[in-house]
Design a protein around this motif. Structure first.
Motif, PDB file in Angstrom:
ATOM      1  N   THR A 152      30.598  58.514  82.579  1.00 43.42           N
ATOM      2  CA  THR A 152      30.551  58.374  81.124  1.00 43.42           C
ATOM      3  C   THR A 152      31.910  58.804  80.578  1.00 43.42           C
ATOM      4  OG1 THR A 152      29.878  60.616  80.534  1.00 43.42           O
ATOM      5  CG2 THR A 152      28.138  59.133  81.285  1.00 43.42           C
ATOM      6  N   PRO A 153      32.143  58.635  79.295  1.00 46.97           N
ATOM      7  CA  PRO A 153      33.431  59.090  78.752  1.00 46.97           C
ATOM      8  C   PRO A 153      33.655  60.592  78.929  1.00 46.97           C
ATOM      9  CG  PRO A 153      32.355  57.599  77.229  1.00 46.97           C
ATOM     10  CD  PRO A 153      31.368  57.884  78.306  1.00 46.97           C
ATOM     11  N   ALA A 154      32.593  61.349  79.136  1.00 49.87           N
ATOM     12  CA  ALA A 154      32.754  62.800  79.196  1.00 49.87           C
ATOM     13  C   ALA A 154      32.533  63.391  80.576  1.00 49.87           C
ATOM     14  CB  ALA A 154      31.772  63.461  78.212  1.00 49.87           C
ATOM     15  N   VAL A 186      28.572  54.200  81.978  1.00 47.13           N
ATOM     16  CA  VAL A 186      27.773  54.152  80.750  1.00 47.13           C
ATOM     17  C   VAL A 186      28.697  54.521  79.600  1.00 47.13           C
ATOM     18  CG1 VAL A 186      25.755  55.015  79.527  1.00 47.13           C
ATOM     19  CG2 VAL A 186      25.704  54.843  81.996  1.00 47.13           C
ATOM     20  N   LEU A 187      28.925  53.581  78.743  1.00 45.57           N
ATOM     21  CA  LEU A 187      29.824  53.814  77.610  1.00 45.57           C
ATOM     22  C   LEU A 187      29.065  54.208  76.355  1.00 45.57           C
ATOM     23  CD1 LEU A 187      32.113  50.734  78.253  1.00 45.57           C
ATOM     24  CD2 LEU A 187      32.646  53.118  78.730  1.00 45.57           C
ATOM     25  N   ARG A 188      27.801  53.785  76.286  1.00 46.32           N
ATOM     26  CA  ARG A 188      27.011  54.097  75.102  1.00 46.32           C
ATOM     27  C   ARG A 188      25.546  53.941  75.446  1.00 46.32           C
ATOM     28  NH1 ARG A 188      28.390  49.925  71.764  1.00 46.32           N
ATOM     29  NH2 ARG A 188      26.405  48.883  71.988  1.00 46.32           N
ATOM     30  N   GLY A 189      24.730  54.767  74.841  1.00 41.16           N
ATOM     31  CA  GLY A 189      23.290  54.600  74.993  1.00 41.16           C
ATOM     32  C   GLY A 189      22.704  55.449  76.091  1.00 41.16           C
ATOM     33  N   ARG A 190      21.577  54.981  76.578  1.00 39.42           N
ATOM     34  CA  ARG A 190      20.795  55.795  77.516  1.00 39.42           C
ATOM     35  C   ARG A 190      20.384  54.974  78.744  1.00 39.42           C
ATOM     36  NH1 ARG A 190      15.547  59.532  76.697  1.00 39.42           N
ATOM     37  NH2 ARG A 190      14.502  59.026  78.633  1.00 39.42           N
ATOM     38  N   ILE A 191      20.468  55.639  79.884  1.00 39.16           N
ATOM     39  CA  ILE A 191      19.933  55.033  81.100  1.00 39.16           C
ATOM     40  C   ILE A 191      18.952  56.014  81.743  1.00 39.16           C
ATOM     41  CG2 ILE A 191      21.984  53.634  81.582  1.00 39.16           C
ATOM     42  CD1 ILE A 191      22.428  55.749  83.937  1.00 39.16           C
ATOM     43  N   GLY A 235      31.419  60.349  72.873  1.00 40.21           N
ATOM     44  CA  GLY A 235      30.948  60.182  74.243  1.00 40.21           C
ATOM     45  C   GLY A 235      30.271  61.400  74.811  1.00 40.21           C
ATOM     46  N   THR A 236      29.814  62.289  73.948  1.00 36.46           N
ATOM     47  CA  THR A 236      29.085  63.456  74.432  1.00 36.46           C
ATOM     48  C   THR A 236      27.925  62.982  75.307  1.00 36.46           C
ATOM     49  OG1 THR A 236      29.651  64.730  72.488  1.00 36.46           O
ATOM     50  CG2 THR A 236      27.760  65.487  73.755  1.00 36.46           C
ATOM     51  N   THR A 237      27.817  63.590  76.468  1.00 38.14           N
ATOM     52  CA  THR A 237      26.858  63.126  77.460  1.00 38.14           C
ATOM     53  C   THR A 237      25.812  64.197  77.723  1.00 38.14           C
ATOM     54  OG1 THR A 237      28.519  61.745  78.518  1.00 38.14           O
ATOM     55  CG2 THR A 237      26.602  62.342  79.851  1.00 38.14           C
ATOM     56  N   VAL A 270      27.591  67.610  77.998  1.00 37.87           N
ATOM     57  CA  VAL A 270      29.030  67.612  78.243  1.00 37.87           C
ATOM     58  C   VAL A 270      29.738  66.957  77.068  1.00 37.87           C
ATOM     59  CG1 VAL A 270      30.859  67.077  79.878  1.00 37.87           C
ATOM     60  CG2 VAL A 270      28.509  67.279  80.688  1.00 37.87           C
ATOM     61  N   GLU A 271      30.589  67.737  76.430  1.00 36.67           N
ATOM     62  CA  GLU A 271      31.443  67.157  75.392  1.00 36.67           C
ATOM     63  C   GLU A 271      32.721  66.673  76.047  1.00 36.67           C
ATOM     64  OE1 GLU A 271      32.202  69.348  71.795  1.00 36.67           O
ATOM     65  OE2 GLU A 271      30.306  70.421  72.039  1.00 36.67           O
ATOM     66  N   GLN A 276      22.341  60.219  78.710  1.00 39.14           N
ATOM     67  CA  GLN A 276      22.423  59.759  77.322  1.00 39.14           C
ATOM     68  C   GLN A 276      23.866  59.951  76.856  1.00 39.14           C
ATOM     69  OE1 GLN A 276      19.406  59.298  74.878  1.00 39.14           O
ATOM     70  NE2 GLN A 276      21.016  58.315  73.702  1.00 39.14           N
ATOM     71  N   VAL A 277      24.473  58.869  76.453  1.00 43.66           N
ATOM     72  CA  VAL A 277      25.833  58.935  75.921  1.00 43.66           C
ATOM     73  C   VAL A 277      25.747  58.731  74.418  1.00 43.66           C
ATOM     74  CG1 VAL A 277      28.132  57.920  75.966  1.00 43.66           C
ATOM     75  CG2 VAL A 277      26.813  58.085  78.074  1.00 43.66           C
TER      76      VAL A 277
END
Lengths: 149, 300
Positions: free
Chosen positions: A135-137, A114-119, B145-147, B176-177, B139-140
């Motif tokens: 995710t990126p984080a 997931v690169l952006r948004g919500r799942i 890219g904080t999740t 998560v940052e 949620q990203v």
């Protein structure tokens, strides 16, 4: 006599196997789809791993490894993963990718980026299945814990 | 010795418990009711005795099921109860199918198979590790890219970042940052509880030159983590507040207001966000009649 008959018949029996390779184009077996896209709402686009352009997604389109899906604001779609019953609802203004997976016997596993948004994800049988979301984080793993050895 | 012989003779004469004799004009259903307490058990008797129909001749000796039927019956009852309780269990469809198979085995007098299938059906929904769907949200955020991960139900999910893994259970949220381990985001302040005026209080105040009444002081309980409080005062059922004001202290002195019924709410604002608004508290503002006293004298 029998030997002679056998030698005579032999080339005919091997005809199909001895076709020159040039006459039969080498076709790699199609990879199994990792998921299908369903319940499309609004503008949902897909980008194949081998393509450079985004195209409009259609209902029940199969998704393969490294394919990407994006939604515009207010749009949405469901990713139904083959084999393990996991379902991921993709919200609006989102971008996800089907990551490479390493399935193990009896332990289906799905990787989703997931690169952006919500799942909103649901793993039907977490005792035997797992869903790994990157995710990126962070990396989020639901269901059965997989220990790499 | 004689007593022992009599006992042996009695035992020998006593009809065996594993069979019965069909009486005059007795149907198989009636036999089932008589010996097993259930007319539907006629199917079992038919299967057990290889009968092709429910019609049996008077005097026919029928084989009866033994203890294994009792065990199968208990297994079926247990499985039915467990399945009825496991309304939303993910394994319920499979368990239901197994129970159905168990009932078919039972009707065909295959009691060991019925017990086995019923036990399997019950175990499927009753096991401690019975499969319960895992549901969570990821949620990203569009920044770096904080999740944010929120688990809604099922077993905890594992959130890993920077070598730190944090289990997140149902109802929990972690954030998560990028480049940081997962942390539990601070929760917003609690909802302040209005204290004064009391609910529905009638407040009589003197009117000023414009007919407005006051003063009225609103008081509420302070909450931890609140940096300020936001108060809204609305008149009667009007949706728009006549006053929206912030206060750093857990009280607010209202400006003069026209007579009428009012409702007010307060919420706390802190570094971790804003609380929900408190439940509306009502009060009524009415003019206090002036008491005129004229002293005795020439002006009386």
């Amino acid at each position: 006599m029998l030997l002679a008959l056998a030698l005579t018949a032999s080339p005919l029996g091997c005809d199909s196997e001895d076709k020159p390779e040039a006459s039969a184009p080498a076709t790699a077996p199609l990879p199994a789809p990792r998921a299908h896209l369903r319940g499309l709402k609004g503008s949902v686009q897909i980008k194949r791993a081998t393509a450079d352009e985004w195209s409009t997604a259609s209902d029940n389109v199969p998704l393969y490894e490294n394919d990407k899906v994006r939604t515009e604001a207010g749009a949405g779609a469901d990713l139904v993963f083959a084999g393990n019953g996991s379902t991921v609802h993709l919200g609006g203004d989102s971008l996800i990718g089907i990551a490479e997976t390493r399935p193990r016997p009896g332990r289906p596993r799905t990787d989703l980026t997931v690169l952006r948004g919500r799942i909103d994800a649901e793993v039907e049988r977490p005792a035997t299945q797992s869903l790994s979301v990157t995710t990126p984080a962070a990396t989020i793993q639901a269901g059965r814990e997989i220990v790499f050895q | 010795m004689r007593t022992a012989l009599l006992l042996v003779a009695w035992l020998g004469l006593t009809p065996a418990q594993d069979s019965t004799v069909v009486g005059a004009n007795e149907s198989l259903r009636e036999v089932a009711t008589r010996v097993l307490g259930d007319a539907a058990a006629a199917a079992e008797l038919r299967a057990l005795n290889n009968l092709s129909s429910d019609t049996v001749a008077e005097g026919t000796r029928l084989k009866l099921p033994g203890q294994e039927r009792v065990l199968a019956l208990k297994a079926l009852e247990t499985a039915r109860t467990l399945l009825a309780q496991a309304k939303d269990a993910p394994g319920l469809p499979e368990a239901t199918a197994r129970l159905k198979a168990a009932e078919e085995h039972f009707r065909a007098a295959r009691y060991p198979q019925a017990s086995e299938a019923a036990n399997a059906a019950g175990a499927q929904v009753a096991a401690p590790g019975a499969p319960q769907a895992s549901a969570f949200t990821v949620q990203v955020h569009p920044d770096a890219g904080t999740t944010t991960v929120t688990v809604t139900r099922g077993p905890p999910v594992r959130v890993e970042a920077e070598g730190v893994t944090r289990p997140v259970g149902p109802g929990e949220t972690v954030s998560v940052e990028k480049g940081h381990p997962p942390t539990v985001p601070p929760s917003p302040p609690a909802i302040p509880r209005p204290e004064q005026p009391a609910e529905g209080a009638l407040l009589k105040r003197r009117a000023d030159a414009q007919g407005k009444l006051g003063p009225v002081k609103l008081v509420w309980a302070a909450v931890a983590g609140a940096e300020r409080y936001e108060v809204e005062v609305l008149r009667d059922a009007q949706p728009t507040p006549v006053l929206a004001q912030a206060s750093t202290a857990p009280e607010l002195k209202l400006p003069l207001l026209p007579a009428g019924r009012y409702r007010w709410t307060v919420r706390a604002v802190g570094g971790a966000g804003r609380s929900e608004r408190s439940a509306p508290r009502l009060f009524e503002l009415a003019p206090d009649k002036l008491k005129l006293e004229v002293q005795k004298g020439q002006w009386q």
